[in-house]
Design an enzyme around this catalytic site. Structure first.
Site, PDB file in Angstrom:
ATOM      1  N   LEU A 125       0.842  -1.199   0.000  1.00 24.78           N
ATOM      2  CA  LEU A 125       0.000   0.000   0.000  1.00 24.78           C
ATOM      3  C   LEU A 125       0.880   1.253   0.000  1.00 24.78           C
ATOM      4  O   LEU A 125       0.709   2.147  -0.832  1.00 24.78           O
ATOM      5  CB  LEU A 125      -0.899  -0.020   1.255  1.00 24.78           C
ATOM      6  CG  LEU A 125      -1.841   1.162   1.466  1.00 24.78           C
ATOM      7  CD1 LEU A 125      -2.925   1.201   0.386  1.00 24.78           C
ATOM      8  CD2 LEU A 125      -2.507   1.085   2.854  1.00 24.78           C
ATOM      9  N   ALA A 130       3.440   8.643  -0.154  1.00 19.68           N
ATOM     10  CA  ALA A 130       2.082   8.356   0.343  1.00 19.68           C
ATOM     11  C   ALA A 130       2.170   7.279   1.417  1.00 19.68           C
ATOM     12  O   ALA A 130       2.062   6.080   1.141  1.00 19.68           O
ATOM     13  CB  ALA A 130       1.173   7.904  -0.801  1.00 19.68           C
ATOM     14  N   SER A 132       1.189   7.710   5.601  1.00 21.50           N
ATOM     15  CA  SER A 132      -0.052   7.839   6.372  1.00 21.50           C
ATOM     16  C   SER A 132      -1.205   8.222   5.450  1.00 21.50           C
ATOM     17  O   SER A 132      -2.335   7.772   5.625  1.00 21.50           O
ATOM     18  CB  SER A 132       0.118   8.907   7.455  1.00 21.50           C
ATOM     19  OG  SER A 132       1.147   8.539   8.341  1.00 21.50           O
ATOM     20  N   THR A 158       6.987  -5.380   3.424  1.00 21.97           N
ATOM     21  CA  THR A 158       7.432  -6.596   4.109  1.00 21.97           C
ATOM     22  C   THR A 158       7.354  -7.755   3.103  1.00 21.97           C
ATOM     23  O   THR A 158       6.296  -7.975   2.509  1.00 21.97           O
ATOM     24  CB  THR A 158       6.544  -6.857   5.338  1.00 21.97           C
ATOM     25  OG1 THR A 158       6.604  -5.714   6.182  1.00 21.97           O
ATOM     26  CG2 THR A 158       6.991  -8.093   6.110  1.00 21.97           C
ATOM     27  N   GLN A 336      16.713  -0.223  30.941  1.00 21.97           N
ATOM     28  CA  GLN A 336      17.104   0.514  32.153  1.00 21.97           C
ATOM     29  C   GLN A 336      17.399  -0.449  33.308  1.00 21.97           C
ATOM     30  O   GLN A 336      18.376  -0.293  34.031  1.00 21.97           O
ATOM     31  CB  GLN A 336      15.968   1.482  32.541  1.00 21.97           C
ATOM     32  CG  GLN A 336      16.363   2.492  33.593  1.00 21.97           C
ATOM     33  CD  GLN A 336      17.421   3.489  33.099  1.00 21.97           C
ATOM     34  OE1 GLN A 336      17.618   3.658  31.903  1.00 21.97           O
ATOM     35  NE2 GLN A 336      18.123   4.104  34.025  1.00 21.97           N
ATOM     36  N   HIS A 338      18.404  -3.424  33.071  1.00 23.39           N
ATOM     37  CA  HIS A 338      19.651  -4.152  32.788  1.00 23.39           C
ATOM     38  C   HIS A 338      20.883  -3.244  32.935  1.00 23.39           C
ATOM     39  O   HIS A 338      22.018  -3.732  32.829  1.00 23.39           O
ATOM     40  CB  HIS A 338      19.641  -4.716  31.364  1.00 23.39           C
ATOM     41  CG  HIS A 338      18.885  -5.996  31.209  1.00 23.39           C
ATOM     42  ND1 HIS A 338      17.514  -6.066  31.197  1.00 23.39           N
ATOM     43  CD2 HIS A 338      19.319  -7.284  31.038  1.00 23.39           C
ATOM     44  CE1 HIS A 338      17.127  -7.315  31.025  1.00 23.39           C
ATOM     45  NE2 HIS A 338      18.203  -8.083  30.941  1.00 23.39           N
ATOM     46  N   GLY A 339      20.667  -1.937  33.116  1.00 16.10           N
ATOM     47  CA  GLY A 339      21.813  -1.030  33.196  1.00 16.10           C
ATOM     48  C   GLY A 339      22.664  -1.133  31.939  1.00 16.10           C
ATOM     49  O   GLY A 339      22.126  -1.264  30.833  1.00 16.10           O
ATOM     50  N   GLY A 340      23.990  -1.142  32.092  1.00 13.97           N
ATOM     51  CA  GLY A 340      24.895  -1.217  30.936  1.00 13.97           C
ATOM     52  C   GLY A 340      24.707  -2.498  30.138  1.00 13.97           C
ATOM     53  O   GLY A 340      24.922  -2.524  28.916  1.00 13.97           O
ATOM     54  N   GLU A 363       1.472  -0.281  10.051  1.00 14.58           N
ATOM     55  CA  GLU A 363       0.000  -0.441   9.974  1.00 14.58           C
ATOM     56  C   GLU A 363      -0.711   0.759  10.601  1.00 14.58           C
ATOM     57  O   GLU A 363      -1.751   0.623  11.249  1.00 14.58           O
ATOM     58  CB  GLU A 363      -0.447  -1.769  10.578  1.00 14.58           C
ATOM     59  CG  GLU A 363       0.181  -2.930   9.804  1.00 14.58           C
ATOM     60  CD  GLU A 363      -0.507  -4.251   9.994  1.00 14.58           C
ATOM     61  OE1 GLU A 363      -1.712  -4.265  10.288  1.00 14.58           O
ATOM     62  OE2 GLU A 363       0.171  -5.272   9.816  1.00 14.58           O
TER      63      GLU A 363
END
Ligand SMILES: Cc1cc2nc3c(=O)[nH]c(=O)nc-3n(C[C@H](O)[C@H](O)[C@H](O)COP(=O)(O)OP(=O)(O)OC[C@H]3O[C@@H](n4cnc5c(N)ncnc54)[C@H](O)[C@@H]3O)c2cc1C
Length: 380
Positions: A125, A130, A132, A158, A336, A338-340, A363
């Site tokens: 589509l 073109a 949105s 896709t 966040q 998981h930190g680093g 979509e």
């Protein structure tokens, strides 16, 4: 009102979860880095009914309900959102358009190989100018004797490169605006059809996304899909259902990100205790768990309404908007927590964070979902 899943649905959830854990989990990063969908697994997807989830058995489908569809999509996205995106686009866009608006002959010829996993579908589509505003498309199809001749190009498709069958929307009568757009089925390999640039993406990398180009691509009149001039209207109906799928994908992705963060929070120790015992980490986990459950309920409501044959424009847009936005928060909180270690590819948090952004864009963006909802709720 009964919020419980049936025994069959619990079994379905368990089977798809087991499949995703065994067949997908070990390879998630390999496919992400190769930017390749594991096509070799199509037979296994099909054996579970995942290539034709909602289509009747007479067309090779699994004959499941829309709620069942959500369960399957959720469980795939919980482990690999990008492989899941491909399965959702195949089922919910290309194959669905053929099922919903195809003739009996078109269903037999095109839907059966799709639903049985011998082929993959694409659906085109969007165009470069073109997105949105999809009705502003430039691609056109002109009648020539007993054929249609398609010209133009489509963006971000896709399976644009690897799909065997592509459903394409093109203008057949410009004077009629969005009632002058028709849909066509084009087979990969048809002269005048070719794939253009394959996108190198932030996330959802195992799901191939490409430009597709039509240059005097000639298809017989029998490949017009649905009534002439109804292609765009039908595409919106396909999207109403497709959005329930993206909502389910968002719920599954959020669930995966949340579970990964929860597990990590009870393994990682700082200041002599598991970080999952700190109040601010617990609050993040709890808030995500609540939001995910709310998103799941919105999604199942839209799906249950679809199963009852009711119109779901409002409910599907609400489910898609909310689920995708809470999924972004779940993935961000996952990093966040998981930190680093959330910033590196050794832990799944990093990939959820990259994959999730597509859910507020594909979509129909969040802004467009709000427009759809406003049109339904605020009509004066
Ligand atoms: C990985 C991926 C896979 C995809 N797969 C497919 C596919 O298989 N088939 C297909 O046809 N398309 C596909 N798409 C395209 C997708 O549907 C579009 O990207 C999406 O609809 C947005 O269009 P756009 O990218 O042109 O953004 P634009 O429309 O240019 O939007 C840019 C920004 O402007 C905002 N905006 C636009 N109009 C308004 C408005 N009226 N009010 C407020 N804000 C507005 C948008 O919300 C967004 O924030 C895919 C995209 C991606 C990234």
């Amino acid at each position: 009102m009964d919020f419980r899943l049936t025994d069959e649905q619990e079994l379905l959830r368990r089977s798809v979860r087991e499949f995703a854990e065994t067949e997908l989990r070990p390879h998630v990063m390999e496919w992400d880095e190769a930017q390749e969908f594991p096509r070799a697994l199509l037979g296994k997807f099909a054996a579970l009914g995942l290539m034709g989830i909602q289509f009747p058995e007479e067309y090779g489908g699994a004959g499941m309900s829309s709620v069942d569809y959500c369960l399957c999509i959720e469980e795939l996205a919980r482990v690999d959102p990008s492989v899941c995106l491909s399965v959702a686009a195949h089922n919910g866009l290309g194959a669905s358009h053929i099922f919903m608006f195809g003739t009996e002959a078109q269903r037999r010829q095109y839907l059966v190989p799709l639903a049985t996993g011998q082929q993959m579908a694409a659906w085109a589509l969007t165009e470069s100018s073109a997105g949105s505003d999809a009705a502003a498309m430039r691609s056109s199809a002109a009648r020539d004797g007993s054929d249609w001749v398609i010209n133009g190009s489509k963006q971000f498709i896709t399976h644009g490169r690897t799909g065997n069958v592509i459903v394409v929307m093109a203008v057949t009568n410009r004077a009629k605006g969005n009632r002058g757009i028709s849909a066509f089925i084009v087979e990969h390999g048809t002269p005048g059809f070719r794939a253009g640039k394959k996108e190198n993406k932030l996330g959802m990398r195992a799901s191939e996304t490409s430009e597709v180009i039509f240059e005097n691509c000639r298809v017989p009149a029998s490949q017009l899909l649905g009534a002439e001039g109804q292609g765009f209207i039908n595409a919106l109906q396909v999207l109403d259902a497709g959005r329930i799928g993206i909502a389910a994908l968002s719920v599954g992705l959020a669930q995966g990100a949340y579970e990964a963060a929860r597990s990590y929070a009870f393994v990682r120790r700082q200041f002599g205790q598991a970080i999952g015992t700190f109040q601010s980490i617990r609050a993040k986990l709890v808030d995500n768990a609540v939001r995910i459950e709310a998103a799941r309920l919105l999604t199942y409501r839209a799906a249950a309404m679809k199963d009852e044959g009711r119109r779901t424009t409002l409910e599907a847009a609400m489910a898609k908007l909310y689920s995708s936005e809470i999924a972004v928060r779940a993935a961000e909180d996952g990093v966040q927590i998981h930190g680093g270690y959330g910033f590196v590819k050794d832990y799944p948090a990093e990939k959820y964070f990259r994959d999730v952004k597509l859910t507020t864009i594909g979509e129909g963006t969040s802004e467009i979902q709000r427009l759809v909802i406003a049109r339904q709720l605020l009509a004066s």
